[in-house]
Scaffold this motif. Sequence first.
Motif, short mmCIF file in Angstrom:
data_model
loop_
_atom_site.label_atom_id
_atom_site.label_comp_id
_atom_site.label_asym_id
_atom_site.label_seq_id
_atom_site.Cartn_x
_atom_site.Cartn_y
_atom_site.Cartn_z
N GLU A 113 4.93 39.67 24.90
CA GLU A 113 3.78 39.52 25.80
C GLU A 113 2.83 40.70 25.67
O GLU A 113 1.60 40.53 25.63
N LYS A 123 -0.50 33.37 22.78
CA LYS A 123 0.94 33.25 22.54
C LYS A 123 1.25 32.26 21.41
O LYS A 123 2.21 32.44 20.67
N ASP A 124 0.43 31.23 21.26
CA ASP A 124 0.70 30.25 20.22
C ASP A 124 0.38 30.75 18.82
O ASP A 124 0.62 30.05 17.84
N GLU A 140 10.84 31.16 24.10
CA GLU A 140 10.17 29.85 24.02
C GLU A 140 9.70 29.40 25.40
O GLU A 140 8.60 28.87 25.55
N GLU A 141 10.51 29.62 26.43
CA GLU A 141 10.12 29.26 27.79
C GLU A 141 8.92 30.07 28.26
O GLU A 141 8.15 29.62 29.11
N GLY A 143 6.44 30.71 26.34
CA GLY A 143 5.25 30.21 25.65
C GLY A 143 5.12 30.59 24.19
O GLY A 143 4.10 30.29 23.56
#
Length: 154
Positions: A113, A123-124, A140-141, A143
């Motif tokens: 982050e 994030k992607d 993954e949770e 993002g």
Amino acid sequence: MIEKLKDKYVFFDVDGTLAEYRYNDHVSGKNNWGGQTWEELFFGNVFVNNRPLKTMVKLVEKLNPEKVFVLGAITTNHEIEEKYEWFAKYYPTIPKEHLIFVADSSLKVIALEEYAKKLKIAKDEIVFIDDKHATIRQTEEAGFRSYHVTSFME
């Protein structure tokens, strides 16, 4: 799988992902702290002798070194010094300033982050590759696109 990494910032775990999860030919230390003994963690040559995983070496070589990072967990400063030496030998295209170490795997999501903010990217645009299911699930949770290392094995 290489297509899924194209143009992404890729963060790799170390032990069990870029390197074999075995230390001085054993997987468990007497103290049950990962695969190392306390003596190895403070004074030994435990990481510098680890075998790099050829599939991952070839994968990293195909990626843009400006977008390749390492995000590993460490226990001692000696371990960091050994890992710097190991990366210079086996993954020389990864800049030293891209080697990130946190005190515990649970902090990896926070590191991702913070790097997303610092690099000013969404994030992607980040892919995270690790061998620990709990860490993969956590990232993954949060993002981030996350993969288990076996996703890259043929």
